[in-house]
Design an enzyme around this catalytic site. Structure first.
Site, mmCIF file in Angstrom:
data_model
loop_
_atom_site.group_PDB
_atom_site.id
_atom_site.type_symbol
_atom_site.label_atom_id
_atom_site.label_comp_id
_atom_site.label_asym_id
_atom_site.label_seq_id
_atom_site.Cartn_x
_atom_site.Cartn_y
_atom_site.Cartn_z
ATOM 1 N N THR A 1 0.887 -1.150 0.000
ATOM 2 C CA THR A 1 0.000 0.000 0.000
ATOM 3 C C THR A 1 0.915 1.187 0.000
ATOM 4 O O THR A 1 2.121 1.028 0.096
ATOM 5 C CB THR A 1 -0.895 -0.101 1.260
ATOM 6 O OG1 THR A 1 -1.786 -1.184 1.070
ATOM 7 C CG2 THR A 1 -1.681 1.142 1.584
ATOM 8 N N GLU B 1 -8.381 -6.699 -2.257
ATOM 9 C CA GLU B 1 -8.896 -6.055 -1.049
ATOM 10 C C GLU B 1 -10.034 -6.865 -0.406
ATOM 11 O O GLU B 1 -10.402 -6.604 0.741
ATOM 12 C CB GLU B 1 -9.403 -4.659 -1.433
ATOM 13 C CG GLU B 1 -9.043 -3.561 -0.475
ATOM 14 C CD GLU B 1 -7.614 -3.067 -0.596
ATOM 15 O OE1 GLU B 1 -6.841 -3.309 0.336
ATOM 16 O OE2 GLU B 1 -7.265 -2.419 -1.597
ATOM 17 N N SER C 1 -10.988 -1.128 6.451
ATOM 18 C CA SER C 1 -9.589 -0.809 6.176
ATOM 19 C C SER C 1 -8.890 -0.330 7.440
ATOM 20 O O SER C 1 -9.538 0.112 8.393
ATOM 21 C CB SER C 1 -9.542 0.299 5.119
ATOM 22 O OG SER C 1 -8.223 0.744 4.930
ATOM 23 N N GLY D 1 1.077 -0.659 5.673
ATOM 24 C CA GLY D 1 1.511 -1.628 6.678
ATOM 25 C C GLY D 1 0.393 -2.474 7.243
ATOM 26 O O GLY D 1 0.512 -2.977 8.358
HETATM 27 O O1 DON Z 1 -6.928 -1.253 3.748
HETATM 28 C C1 DON Z 1 -6.170 -1.908 4.455
HETATM 29 O O2 DON Z 1 -6.176 -1.858 5.665
HETATM 30 C C2 DON Z 1 -5.151 -2.837 3.795
HETATM 31 N N1 DON Z 1 -5.644 -3.264 2.510
HETATM 32 C C3 DON Z 1 -3.837 -2.137 3.695
HETATM 33 C C4 DON Z 1 -2.760 -3.033 3.137
HETATM 34 C C5 DON Z 1 -1.379 -2.589 3.419
HETATM 35 O O3 DON Z 1 -1.129 -1.591 4.029
HETATM 36 C C6 DON Z 1 -0.301 -3.493 2.951
HETATM 37 N N2 DON Z 1 0.982 -2.928 3.299
HETATM 38 N N3 DON Z 1 1.964 -3.391 3.681
#
Ligand code: DON
Length: 563
Positions: free
Chosen positions: A373, A412, A444, A464
């Site tokens: 992300t 997602e 999220s 993260g």
């Molecule tokens: O929206 C969320 O919480 C997750 N899809 C975020 C994913 C993410 O930060 C991956 N990173 N390392």
């Protein structure tokens, strides 16, 4: 005597008022400088180009987001979603743009379970079933039309150029592509774009994306009409479904971004503005800060301070699992959750010398009613601000790339709770509030945030997964302690998310002494690899007039400040 005493009191009151307003009068009302911190120098340069062409921070956000879709294809993109937190200088208004992916209409609560009711993780992570309906293209159009000064085409130009002419990969790209090489090879289209001879390319390789350039150019030309309702939509649906998906043309045609009021609270004299549901970020952050406000953190020894922060994380993340989901589908008691009295109740069993086992907190769902992300921060000379976190979820998302689009579809759908108390890829559990349903947005952790002290304004966020919120919390505590943004982004990281009942910390993040002190209090510690988080932050000090930007030293980002 009386008279003179009243006069004296009046004088005192006037002097006090002057004293109170004096520092305010000395504060700047606009930064007079621009700053961008993003996860890639090419994306930061794209934003700068657009600001120098007469754009504002919102145009720059369009440029940075689109450029990141090209140069960080493993992190975010047109096939994914995003949250944009905005502050408009002209009227001081704050807006939150929710461009989160939605579940397709054919989604069902048990779509990721096998015939025995067991969760099949592969289905929510790889292939067409993993992908939600993308929101980023709609957000770029919305940002440009509602908030920007320039044409969408002007703001997208740097990204189109980067896709057409190519960009040079670095070590991070090699790591991400290596990690997902098998899934990319299985994709049948993405491997030709992102791998060389079926393997992750060495740093310094040029990646050219002509299909993505054409899709971006189409969005620039028709405001994403083709993407959501035309030829590109047809290709996206065909490609997603050829990979096992359940998309329909109607899913794309009916996608809409939502504007939602941000979550706002206070931590001592700092105003905190952050992401509302369907992000869990703002609520969990404020719950933790409300608990921490009851302690004089600066007066505690380091081990006790970490213990208290961990206990605050544990309690706030428990509520995430219990209450949070898409607000269009679930009633969330937001005001109650971020109330200071509720924090007192949450902290009632918090002791300074013992970890509270997560199993002793009220169980989740007991009520009868049932890695990668990206983040960037922008400020312009007028004081417009953007904090944006964008995602396709894990590296290279579902690895599905519908032929002829250049678009990597997200995974997602794994952010939903596939079954009660069944952990997702980040180990997060949930219950009914975050179950899969048609058109629903998965919960999220993305937490784009503004912090506003008496004289200092901060903009921050990070990728993260589940650890996003605890990283932002640590960043806010660094801000509150008066530290510069280089410290917020570099601070050693530790994390507790209620379940599993362990304190995760990054390699080298806890001294042996601190680790021993936490273990003695009853915490179970688990070291996780470095490369955890990639924070991008900006500080505007309204008293000194200084603007600073900082990129996480763990990443390869670009932070730039210019007049
Ligand atoms: O929206 C969320 O919480 C997750 N899809 C975020 C994913 C993410 O930060 C991956 N990173 N390392």
């Amino acid at each position: 005597m009386n008279m003179s005493r009243r006069t004296w009191l009046k004088f005192l009151a006037a002097a006090l008022a002057a004293l109170l307003t004096w520092p305010l009068a000395a504060l700047e009302t606009a930064p007079g400088a621009n700053a961008i911190a993003s996860a890639h120098p090419d994306a930061t340069a794209a934003g700068r180009e657009v600001l120098e062409a007469g754009g504002n921070a919102f145009d720059a956000a369009v440029a940075v987001a689109a450029a990141l879709a090209v140069v960080e294809p493993y992190s975010s993109g047109l096939g994914g979603g995003a949250f944009f937190l905005l502050h408009r200088a002209a009227d001081g208004a704050e807006h939150f743009i929710d461009a989160r992916e939605t579940a397709p209409a054919a989604a069902t609560a048990d779509m990721f379970l096998d015939e025995h009711g067991e969760f099949v993780r592969e289905r929510s992570l790889n292939g067409g079933l993993a992908a939600g309906i993308p929101g980023l293209p709609a957000a770029l159009v919305h940002l440009a039309h509602q908030y920007g000064k320039l044409d969408l085409a002007r703001s997208l130009a740097p990204a189109i150029r980067l896709a057409r002419e190519g960009f040079e990969t670095g070590p991070r790209y090699a790591m991400m592509a290596g990690y997902r090489a098998a899934a990319l090879r299985a994709s049948g289209t993405a491997d030709a774009v992102f791998l060389v001879d079926g393997e992750a390319p060495a740093p310094g390789t040029r990646i050219v994306q002509p299909d993505l350039a054409a899709t971006l150019a189409s969005i620039a030309a028709d405001d994403a009409e083709s993407f959501y309702r035309g030829e590109i939509a047809q290709r996206l649906v065909a490609g997603a479904n050829a990979a096992g998906g359940i998309w329909s043309l109607d899913d794309l045609a009916t996608y809409e971004v939502r504007e939602r009021p941000p979550i706002v609270g206070r931590y001592h004299d700092i105003r905190v503005v952050s992401a509302p549901p369907p992000s869990s970020g703002g609520i969990v952050l404020l719950e933790a800060l409300n608990i921490l406000e009851r302690y004089d953190l600066a007066a505690l020894d380091e081990a006790t301070r970490l213990h208290v922060v961990i206990e605050a994380m544990r309690r706030a993340y428990r509520d995430r699992a219990d209450f949070l989901g898409d607000p269009d589908f679930t009633d969330i008691p937001v005001a109650h959750l971020i109330d200071k009295d509720y924090a007192d109740w949450l902290a009632r069993d918090l002791t300074l010398d013992h970890a509270t086992p997560s199993s002793s907190l009220p169980p989740v769902g007991a009520k009868p009613e049932g890695r990668d992300t990206t983040h960037f921060s922008v400020i312009d000379a007028a004081g417009n601000r953007v904090a944006a976190t964008l995602s396709i979820n894990t590296p290279f998302g579902s690895t599905v790339m519908p032929p002829g689009t250049g678009v990597v579809l997200n995974n997602e759908m794994d952010d939903f709770s596939a079954a009660p108390l069944t952990p997702n890829t980040y180990g997060l559990v949930g219950a009914g509030a975050n179950s899969v349903a048609p058109h629903k947005r998965p919960l999220s952790s993305m937490t784009p945030t503004f912090v506003e002290g008496p004289t200092r304004i901060g903009i921050l966020g990070t990728p993260g997964g589940s650890r996003i919120i605890s990283m932002v919390l640590i960043g806010v505590l660094e801000f509150a302690a008066g530290k510069p943004p280089t410290d917020w982004v570099a601070a050693p990281r530790y994390h507790h998310q209620y379940l599993p009942d362990v304190v995760q910390y990054e390699a080298g993040g806890l001294s042996a002494e601190l680790a021993a002190a936490l273990t003695a209090r009853g915490h179970t510690l688990s070291e996780v690899g470095r490369n955890y988080g990639n924070m991008q932050a900006i500080l505007w000090d309204r008293a000194s007039g200084k603007v600073e930007a900082a990129s996480d030293p763990r990443g390869e980002g670009g932070a730039d400040v210019w007049p």
